[in-house]
Design an enzyme around this catalytic site. Structure first.
Site, PDB file in Angstrom:
ATOM      1  N   ASN A   1       0.863  -1.170   0.000  1.00  0.00           N
ATOM      2  CA  ASN A   1       0.000   0.000   0.000  1.00  0.00           C
ATOM      3  C   ASN A   1       0.906   1.229   0.000  1.00  0.00           C
ATOM      4  O   ASN A   1       1.525   1.540   1.017  1.00  0.00           O
ATOM      5  CB  ASN A   1      -0.886  -0.040   1.261  1.00  0.00           C
ATOM      6  CG  ASN A   1      -1.656   1.244   1.473  1.00  0.00           C
ATOM      7  OD1 ASN A   1      -1.771   2.066   0.569  1.00  0.00           O
ATOM      8  ND2 ASN A   1      -2.194   1.414   2.682  1.00  0.00           N
TER       9      ASN A   1
ATOM     10  N   LYS B   1       0.124   4.306  -0.212  1.00  0.00           N
ATOM     11  CA  LYS B   1      -0.461   5.512   0.387  1.00  0.00           C
ATOM     12  C   LYS B   1      -0.197   6.716  -0.534  1.00  0.00           C
ATOM     13  O   LYS B   1      -0.201   6.562  -1.756  1.00  0.00           O
ATOM     14  CB  LYS B   1       0.077   5.722   1.796  1.00  0.00           C
ATOM     15  CG  LYS B   1      -0.087   4.449   2.644  1.00  0.00           C
ATOM     16  CD  LYS B   1       0.219   4.622   4.096  1.00  0.00           C
ATOM     17  CE  LYS B   1       0.011   3.301   4.821  1.00  0.00           C
ATOM     18  NZ  LYS B   1       0.236   3.401   6.268  1.00  0.00           N
TER      19      LYS B   1
ATOM     20  N   HIS C   1      -9.306   1.495   5.251  1.00  0.00           N
ATOM     21  CA  HIS C   1      -8.012   1.626   5.925  1.00  0.00           C
ATOM     22  C   HIS C   1      -8.180   2.550   7.133  1.00  0.00           C
ATOM     23  O   HIS C   1      -8.945   3.512   7.079  1.00  0.00           O
ATOM     24  CB  HIS C   1      -6.970   2.190   4.950  1.00  0.00           C
ATOM     25  CG  HIS C   1      -5.583   2.111   5.504  1.00  0.00           C
ATOM     26  ND1 HIS C   1      -5.105   3.040   6.407  1.00  0.00           N
ATOM     27  CD2 HIS C   1      -4.601   1.204   5.327  1.00  0.00           C
ATOM     28  CE1 HIS C   1      -3.872   2.706   6.745  1.00  0.00           C
ATOM     29  NE2 HIS C   1      -3.544   1.597   6.105  1.00  0.00           N
TER      30      HIS C   1
ATOM     31  N   GLU D   1      -6.470   4.877   8.243  1.00  0.00           N
ATOM     32  CA  GLU D   1      -6.233   6.296   7.966  1.00  0.00           C
ATOM     33  C   GLU D   1      -7.485   6.946   7.380  1.00  0.00           C
ATOM     34  O   GLU D   1      -7.793   8.094   7.673  1.00  0.00           O
ATOM     35  CB  GLU D   1      -5.023   6.445   7.028  1.00  0.00           C
ATOM     36  CG  GLU D   1      -3.730   6.155   7.782  1.00  0.00           C
ATOM     37  CD  GLU D   1      -2.600   5.591   6.940  1.00  0.00           C
ATOM     38  OE1 GLU D   1      -2.648   5.688   5.695  1.00  0.00           O
ATOM     39  OE2 GLU D   1      -1.664   5.023   7.528  1.00  0.00           O
TER      40      GLU D   1
ATOM     41  N   GLU E   1      -5.254  -4.692  10.818  1.00  0.00           N
ATOM     42  CA  GLU E   1      -4.158  -3.752  11.029  1.00  0.00           C
ATOM     43  C   GLU E   1      -4.369  -3.010  12.342  1.00  0.00           C
ATOM     44  O   GLU E   1      -5.133  -2.032  12.391  1.00  0.00           O
ATOM     45  CB  GLU E   1      -4.112  -2.736   9.888  1.00  0.00           C
ATOM     46  CG  GLU E   1      -3.875  -3.369   8.531  1.00  0.00           C
ATOM     47  CD  GLU E   1      -3.327  -2.342   7.544  1.00  0.00           C
ATOM     48  OE1 GLU E   1      -2.202  -2.555   7.066  1.00  0.00           O
ATOM     49  OE2 GLU E   1      -3.991  -1.342   7.291  1.00  0.00           O
TER      50      GLU E   1
ATOM     51  N   GLY F   1       3.000   2.088  10.787  1.00  0.00           N
ATOM     52  CA  GLY F   1       3.993   3.143  10.601  1.00  0.00           C
ATOM     53  C   GLY F   1       4.765   3.497  11.859  1.00  0.00           C
ATOM     54  O   GLY F   1       5.451   4.498  11.909  1.00  0.00           O
TER      55      GLY F   1
ATOM     56  N   SER G   1       3.703  -2.348  10.275  1.00  0.00           N
ATOM     57  CA  SER G   1       5.143  -2.531  10.398  1.00  0.00           C
ATOM     58  C   SER G   1       5.630  -3.923   9.977  1.00  0.00           C
ATOM     59  O   SER G   1       6.530  -4.492  10.587  1.00  0.00           O
ATOM     60  CB  SER G   1       5.613  -2.186  11.814  1.00  0.00           C
ATOM     61  OG  SER G   1       5.315  -0.829  12.111  1.00  0.00           O
TER      62      SER G   1
HETATM   63  P1  PGA Z   1       3.165   0.147   7.670  1.00  0.00           P
HETATM   64  O1  PGA Z   1       1.678   0.439   7.092  1.00  0.00           O
HETATM   65  O2  PGA Z   1       3.616  -1.145   7.053  1.00  0.00           O
HETATM   66  O3  PGA Z   1       3.976   1.316   7.232  1.00  0.00           O
HETATM   67  O4  PGA Z   1       3.024   0.040   9.149  1.00  0.00           O
HETATM   68  C1  PGA Z   1       0.745  -0.585   6.927  1.00  0.00           C
HETATM   69  C2  PGA Z   1      -0.553  -0.057   6.389  1.00  0.00           C
HETATM   70  O5  PGA Z   1      -1.004   1.018   6.815  1.00  0.00           O
HETATM   71  O6  PGA Z   1      -1.184  -0.694   5.506  1.00  0.00           O
END
Ligand code: PGA
Length: 255
Positions: free
Chosen positions: A11, A13, A97, A99, A169, A175, A214
């Protein structure tokens, strides 16, 4: 290790111009050409979908969008429909997601409508769920994740389970460099599996559940070794072709 076909998705983003996206594909595609039984998915930003789709066309890498609007068409300035995603070659799309839930106030009902729209257009939704640290510490994990699942999958018929992917997640692991331990993740994946089986019967056993938060080349194998972890949804480590290839290939060697 599960018998479900693993699915590793990057992803991106809000990262990468078309030039950067194409440079990634050029390096990445040959690295994973020999990958075994695994689905490989790239989710670029909308602006790079068409070019990346063309670049990976005919290869084993599949294209995903990061969002969709559930309406067929109309006065929705700035939005993109499922038909438009089909048009540029998407076979998967991420919805719900954390976010988008947190920053744009997306509700389970809206996410459910997105998943339904994608399925009717022939695109596989990757439906994301996950709790915040505060919710976990308050003992509300099952209530929150269970509620998101029930709400976000409300419009998915049992005949479409083969096209459904769920991503767990935990928000506190996204992140942050803070991964759930494989055991912690497995515990929630088993809970999600049970809820999917309640909802879809035996079909729930075939639904792939990705872990996200992560994921890195050095932790993917132990995550994938868990019985209910069927893949990864990768943010940061999916921006670099070599690192994402190591994530894809490490598993392929294990399978
Ligand atoms: P990350 O993000 O691997 O940077 O933690 C995962 C995601 O938000 O899909």
């Amino acid at each position: 290790m599960s018998t479900r076909r693993p699915i590793l998705a990057a992803n991106w983003k809000m990262h990468k111009t078309t030039g950067e996206a194409l440079a990634f594909v050029e390096k990445f595609a040959p690295l994973v050409a020999e990958a075994g039984e695994v689905d490989i998915v790239l989710a670029p930003p909308f602006t790079a979908l068409d070019r990346v789709g063309r670049a990976i066309g005919g290869s084993r890498v599949a294209l995903a969008a990061q969002n969709v609007n559930p309406a067929e068409q109309g006065a929705y300035t700035g939005e993109i429909s499922s038909a438009m995603l089909v048009d540029v070659g998407c076979s998967y799309t991420i919805v719900g997601h954390s976010e988008r839930r947190a920053l744009y106030g997306e509700t389970d009902a809206f996410i459910a409508a997105k998943a339904a729209s994608l399925l009717s257009a022939g695109i596989r939704p990757i439906v994301c769920v996950g709790e915040t640290l505060e919710e976990r510490e308050a003992g509300r994990l099952e209530e929150v994740v269970g509620g998101q699942l029930a709400g976000s999958l409300a419009e998915v018929g049992s005949d479409r389970v083969d096209d459904l992917v769920v991503a767990y997640e935990p928000v506190w692991a996204i992140g942050t460099g803070r991964t759930a331990t494989p055991e912690m993740a497995q515990q929630v994946h088993a809970f999600i599996r049970a809820r999917l089986c309640d909802r879809f019967g035996d079909g729930g056993r075939g639904i792939r559940i990705q872990y996200g938060g992560s994921v890195k080349p050095d932790n993917i194998a132990e995550l994938m070794a868990q019985p209910d972890i069927d893949g990864g949804l990768v943010g940061g480590a999916g921006l670099d072709p070599e690192s994402f290839a190591r994530i894809v290939l490490f598993h392929a060697r294990e399978s």
